[in-house]
Write a protein that holds these residues in place. Structure first.
Motif, PDB file in Angstrom:
ATOM      1  N   UNK A  53       0.805  -1.127  -0.109  1.00 23.51           N
ATOM      2  CA  UNK A  53       0.109   0.063   0.090  1.00 23.51           C
ATOM      3  C   UNK A  53       0.743   1.234  -0.001  1.00 23.51           C
ATOM      4  N   UNK A  54       2.099   1.161  -0.017  1.00 20.08           N
ATOM      5  CA  UNK A  54       3.088   2.402  -0.167  1.00 20.08           C
ATOM      6  C   UNK A  54       3.545   2.455  -1.515  1.00 20.08           C
ATOM      7  N   UNK A  55       3.147   3.626  -2.219  1.00 19.47           N
ATOM      8  CA  UNK A  55       3.608   3.704  -3.721  1.00 19.47           C
ATOM      9  C   UNK A  55       3.921   5.368  -3.837  1.00 19.47           C
ATOM     10  N   UNK A  56       4.496   5.488  -4.914  1.00 15.50           N
ATOM     11  CA  UNK A  56       4.791   6.962  -5.313  1.00 15.50           C
ATOM     12  C   UNK A  56       5.205   7.016  -6.666  1.00 15.50           C
ATOM     13  N   UNK A  57       5.036   8.315  -7.104  1.00 14.35           N
ATOM     14  CA  UNK A  57       5.099   8.575  -8.686  1.00 14.35           C
ATOM     15  C   UNK A  57       6.467   8.622  -9.270  1.00 14.35           C
ATOM     16  N   UNK A  58       6.742   8.324 -10.225  1.00 15.79           N
ATOM     17  CA  UNK A  58       8.119   8.407 -10.957  1.00 15.79           C
ATOM     18  C   UNK A  58       8.005   9.533 -11.863  1.00 15.79           C
ATOM     19  N   UNK A  59       8.866   9.681 -12.909  1.00 10.69           N
ATOM     20  CA  UNK A  59       8.929  10.817 -13.886  1.00 10.69           C
ATOM     21  C   UNK A  59       7.752  10.887 -14.952  1.00 10.69           C
ATOM     22  N   UNK A  60       7.498   9.566 -15.123  1.00 14.04           N
ATOM     23  CA  UNK A  60       6.186   9.621 -16.427  1.00 14.04           C
ATOM     24  C   UNK A  60       5.040   8.944 -15.887  1.00 14.04           C
ATOM     25  N   UNK A  61       4.252   9.449 -14.675  1.00  9.89           N
ATOM     26  CA  UNK A  61       3.312   8.775 -14.099  1.00  9.89           C
ATOM     27  C   UNK A  61       1.918   9.153 -14.679  1.00  9.89           C
ATOM     28  N   UNK A  62       1.734  10.137 -15.309  1.00 10.08           N
ATOM     29  CA  UNK A  62       0.511  10.594 -15.949  1.00 10.08           C
ATOM     30  C   UNK A  62      -0.082   9.327 -16.653  1.00 10.08           C
ATOM     31  N   UNK A  63      -1.411   9.185 -16.397  1.00 13.52           N
ATOM     32  CA  UNK A  63      -2.136   8.209 -17.378  1.00 13.52           C
ATOM     33  C   UNK A  63      -1.814   6.870 -16.584  1.00 13.52           C
ATOM     34  N   UNK A  64      -1.303   6.699 -15.586  1.00 12.30           N
ATOM     35  CA  UNK A  64      -0.794   5.432 -15.030  1.00 12.30           C
ATOM     36  C   UNK A  64      -1.243   5.501 -13.658  1.00 12.30           C
ATOM     37  N   UNK A  65      -1.745   4.111 -12.974  1.00 13.56           N
ATOM     38  CA  UNK A  65      -2.045   4.069 -11.570  1.00 13.56           C
ATOM     39  C   UNK A  65      -1.325   2.749 -11.104  1.00 13.56           C
ATOM     40  N   UNK A  66      -1.137   2.527  -9.935  1.00 12.09           N
ATOM     41  CA  UNK A  66      -0.742   1.405  -9.455  1.00 12.09           C
ATOM     42  C   UNK A  66      -1.353   0.856  -8.201  1.00 12.09           C
ATOM     43  N   UNK A  67      -1.034  -0.508  -7.848  1.00  6.38           N
ATOM     44  CA  UNK A  67      -1.375  -0.717  -6.512  1.00  6.38           C
ATOM     45  C   UNK A  67      -0.677  -2.049  -5.938  1.00  6.38           C
ATOM     46  N   UNK A  68      -0.693  -2.005  -5.006  1.00 10.33           N
ATOM     47  CA  UNK A  68       0.099  -3.265  -4.367  1.00 10.33           C
ATOM     48  C   UNK A  68      -0.392  -3.406  -2.855  1.00 10.33           C
ATOM     49  N   UNK A  69      -1.284  -4.546  -2.987  1.00  8.04           N
ATOM     50  CA  UNK A  69      -2.044  -5.078  -1.781  1.00  8.04           C
ATOM     51  C   UNK A  69      -1.484  -6.173  -1.090  1.00  8.04           C
ATOM     52  N   UNK A  70      -0.370  -6.888  -1.933  1.00 10.85           N
ATOM     53  CA  UNK A  70       0.105  -7.976  -1.578  1.00 10.85           C
ATOM     54  C   UNK A  70       1.711  -7.567  -1.647  1.00 10.85           C
ATOM     55  N   UNK A  71       2.757  -8.069  -0.774  1.00  7.79           N
ATOM     56  CA  UNK A  71       4.070  -7.886  -1.152  1.00  7.79           C
ATOM     57  C   UNK A  71       4.550  -8.500  -2.541  1.00  7.79           C
ATOM     58  N   UNK A  72       4.025  -9.653  -2.845  1.00 13.13           N
ATOM     59  CA  UNK A  72       4.584 -10.165  -4.121  1.00 13.13           C
ATOM     60  C   UNK A  72       4.039  -9.743  -5.464  1.00 13.13           C
ATOM     61  N   UNK A  73       2.864  -8.917  -5.359  1.00 12.51           N
ATOM     62  CA  UNK A  73       2.072  -8.460  -6.575  1.00 12.51           C
ATOM     63  C   UNK A  73       2.269  -6.952  -6.671  1.00 12.51           C
ATOM     64  N   UNK A  74       2.461  -6.625  -7.816  1.00  8.51           N
ATOM     65  CA  UNK A  74       2.432  -4.793  -8.027  1.00  8.51           C
ATOM     66  C   UNK A  74       1.851  -4.630  -9.389  1.00  8.51           C
ATOM     67  N   UNK A  75       0.632  -4.170  -9.466  1.00  2.55           N
ATOM     68  CA  UNK A  75      -0.185  -3.914 -10.742  1.00  2.55           C
ATOM     69  C   UNK A  75       0.034  -2.446 -11.138  1.00  2.55           C
ATOM     70  N   UNK A  76       0.028  -2.431 -12.577  1.00  2.00           N
ATOM     71  CA  UNK A  76       0.191  -1.247 -13.111  1.00  2.00           C
ATOM     72  C   UNK A  76      -1.091  -1.145 -13.848  1.00  2.00           C
ATOM     73  N   UNK A  77      -1.912   0.106 -14.094  1.00  2.00           N
ATOM     74  CA  UNK A  77      -3.101   0.058 -14.759  1.00  2.00           C
ATOM     75  C   UNK A  77      -2.945   1.228 -15.524  1.00  2.00           C
ATOM     76  N   UNK A  78      -3.399   1.356 -16.593  1.00  4.73           N
ATOM     77  CA  UNK A  78      -3.457   2.350 -17.873  1.00  4.73           C
ATOM     78  C   UNK A  78      -4.932   2.531 -17.763  1.00  4.73           C
TER      79      UNK A  78
END
Lengths: 113, 115
Positions: A53-78
């Motif tokens: 649940x701890x995320x932050x933006x990088x340099x090209x984050x517009x139009x993207x979101x992320x989620x991390x509900x478990x340690x092992x999975x990191x989802x990127x959504x356009x």
């Protein structure tokens, strides 16, 4: 091999549709990253995560979101894919025990028509 | 802001000759520098890193890099190139001033080793 998988490996989609890319790791690393690779730009950071649940933006984050509900999975959504998001997307983890080394997944090639 | 520059898009070298892939950096404070390699149609692999210590860093596959503080450079080198070294090479700096582990990539240099 840091046990990183990405799915799907290839995807073709249409402008305006939502797309979710998945990164899965098997070794319980705290830091995870999403990059995009484009010719002439190298790799650019989209978002990263430093814990569940701890995320932050990088340099090209517009139009993207992320989620991390478990340690092992990191989802990127356009949220609404555009042709400018056609790219190769790489997930990475930061190795533990102070190694300061990143390990990368095999990549996902996304084409937005 | 932290940054790295790779001034050459492509480097061509004959097999058996020494190779150099250039990288310059701009950081505030001590630099944390890395080289990664991407073979065709594959993900990226770590080659070597400089955090502190000896200016000559040795890494995988016979590669080494020389850290030069006065010239703010971190060039990648190999004494004798192989055709199998042909790949895309990235110089990377860690943005440690942000207080997090974020990494900034150069634009990459394509190395072509000619038989």
């Amino acid at each position: 091999d840091a046990g990183i998988t990405q799915s799907p490996r290839h995807k073709v989609t249409e402008t305006g549709t939502p797309v979710t890319l998945r990164c899965h790791q098997t070794e319980n690393h705290r830091y995870m990253y999403w990059y995009r690779q484009d010719p002439g730009h190298g790799l650019r950071l989209i978002h990263y995560s430093y814990g569940v649940k701890d995320t932050d933006k990088g340099e090209v984050s517009d139009g993207y979101s992320v989620s991390r509900s478990k340690t092992e999975d990191f989802l990127l959504t356009l949220e609404s894919a555009t042709s400018s998001q056609t790219s190769v997307y790489f997930c990475a983890i930061r190795g533990g025990r102070g190694t300061d080394t990143q390990y990368f997944g095999p990549g996902t090639r996304l084409t937005v028509l | 802001a932290q940054s790295v520059a790779q001034p050459e898009d492509q480097v061509n070298v004959a097999e058996g000759n020494p190779l150099t892939v250039k990288c310059t950096y701009s950081v505030s404070g001590n630099p944390y520098l890395f080289w990664y390699v991407q073979y065709p149609n594959r993900g990226l692999q770590f080659l070597l890193k400089y955090i502190t210590g000896d200016n000559l860093v040795k890494g995988s596959y016979g590669f080494e890099a020389e850290f030069n503080k006065s010239q703010t450079s971190f060039h990648l080198k190999k004494p004798s190139a192989l055709v199998s070294d042909s790949a895309l090479y990235f110089c990377v700096v860690r943005d440690h001033n942000s207080g997090t582990y974020k990494y900034i990539f150069g634009t990459g240099t394509r190395l072509k080793v000619l038989a």
